[in-house]
Design a protein around this motif. Sequence first.
Motif, PDB file in Angstrom:
ATOM      1  N   UNK A  33      89.779 -39.209  51.218  1.00 23.33           N
ATOM      2  CA  UNK A  33      91.010 -38.681  51.486  1.00 23.33           C
ATOM      3  C   UNK A  33      91.564 -39.298  52.756  1.00 23.33           C
ATOM      4  N   UNK A  34      92.675 -40.080  52.773  1.00 29.24           N
ATOM      5  CA  UNK A  34      93.301 -40.664  53.805  1.00 29.24           C
ATOM      6  C   UNK A  34      93.293 -42.227  54.069  1.00 29.24           C
ATOM      7  N   UNK A  35      92.543 -42.734  53.012  1.00 31.97           N
ATOM      8  CA  UNK A  35      92.266 -44.071  52.960  1.00 31.97           C
ATOM      9  C   UNK A  35      93.443 -44.862  52.435  1.00 31.97           C
ATOM     10  N   UNK A  36      94.024 -45.888  52.944  1.00 34.61           N
ATOM     11  CA  UNK A  36      95.187 -46.529  52.396  1.00 34.61           C
ATOM     12  C   UNK A  36      94.876 -47.866  51.729  1.00 34.61           C
ATOM     13  N   UNK A  37      93.455 -48.415  51.951  1.00 36.77           N
ATOM     14  CA  UNK A  37      93.248 -49.489  51.441  1.00 36.77           C
ATOM     15  C   UNK A  37      91.582 -49.878  51.855  1.00 36.77           C
ATOM     16  N   UNK A  38      91.456 -50.872  51.400  1.00 34.33           N
ATOM     17  CA  UNK A  38      90.050 -51.821  51.739  1.00 34.33           C
ATOM     18  C   UNK A  38      90.381 -52.805  52.807  1.00 34.33           C
ATOM     19  N   UNK A  39      89.510 -53.072  53.832  1.00 36.45           N
ATOM     20  CA  UNK A  39      89.735 -53.898  54.936  1.00 36.45           C
ATOM     21  C   UNK A  39      88.547 -54.813  55.113  1.00 36.45           C
ATOM     22  N   UNK A  40      88.940 -56.244  55.225  1.00 28.78           N
ATOM     23  CA  UNK A  40      87.737 -57.241  55.391  1.00 28.78           C
ATOM     24  C   UNK A  40      87.907 -57.458  56.845  1.00 28.78           C
ATOM     25  N   UNK A  41      86.767 -57.555  57.572  1.00 30.21           N
ATOM     26  CA  UNK A  41      86.748 -58.041  58.887  1.00 30.21           C
ATOM     27  C   UNK A  41      85.264 -58.967  59.199  1.00 30.21           C
ATOM     28  N   UNK A  56      86.813 -48.702  54.284  1.00 28.49           N
ATOM     29  CA  UNK A  56      87.883 -48.357  53.960  1.00 28.49           C
ATOM     30  C   UNK A  56      88.775 -48.223  55.170  1.00 28.49           C
ATOM     31  N   UNK A  57      90.014 -48.244  55.317  1.00 23.25           N
ATOM     32  CA  UNK A  57      90.733 -48.166  56.251  1.00 23.25           C
ATOM     33  C   UNK A  57      91.798 -47.229  55.989  1.00 23.25           C
TER      34      UNK A  57
END
Length: 119
Positions: A33-41, A56-57
């Motif tokens: 809950x609260x995840x707005x997308x997937x982030x690559x770093x 997840x971000x």
Amino acid sequence: MNKETKVRARPAAITLTAAAQDRIADLMSRAPEGAIGVKLSTPRRGCSGLAYSADYVSEAGPFDEKIETPAGNFYVDGASVLYLIGSVMDWREDDFAAGFVFENPNAKGACGCGESFTV
């Protein structure tokens, strides 16, 4: 005199294959809950210096690049964009392994296990 300015859309720093988008959609369907997308770093680790990390971000950073896909929002860490420009991100599965795979034209070398790279 009124000059019309044409603004060309900037291409995304990274291209996601259909398989990568499908995997992101799968991840987002099970996201906390609260995840707005997937982030690559690209955190510093591994024997070659940099590694790929997808997480997840819950909020985007001020310099993160947002890539809208049919699968949901995908973010590229603002500090990592320069290492990833022109890359292709794919999802591959076989009998022994599954994971995101990167074709990165900026990588000048990689460790033997393929977990990290150098630019």
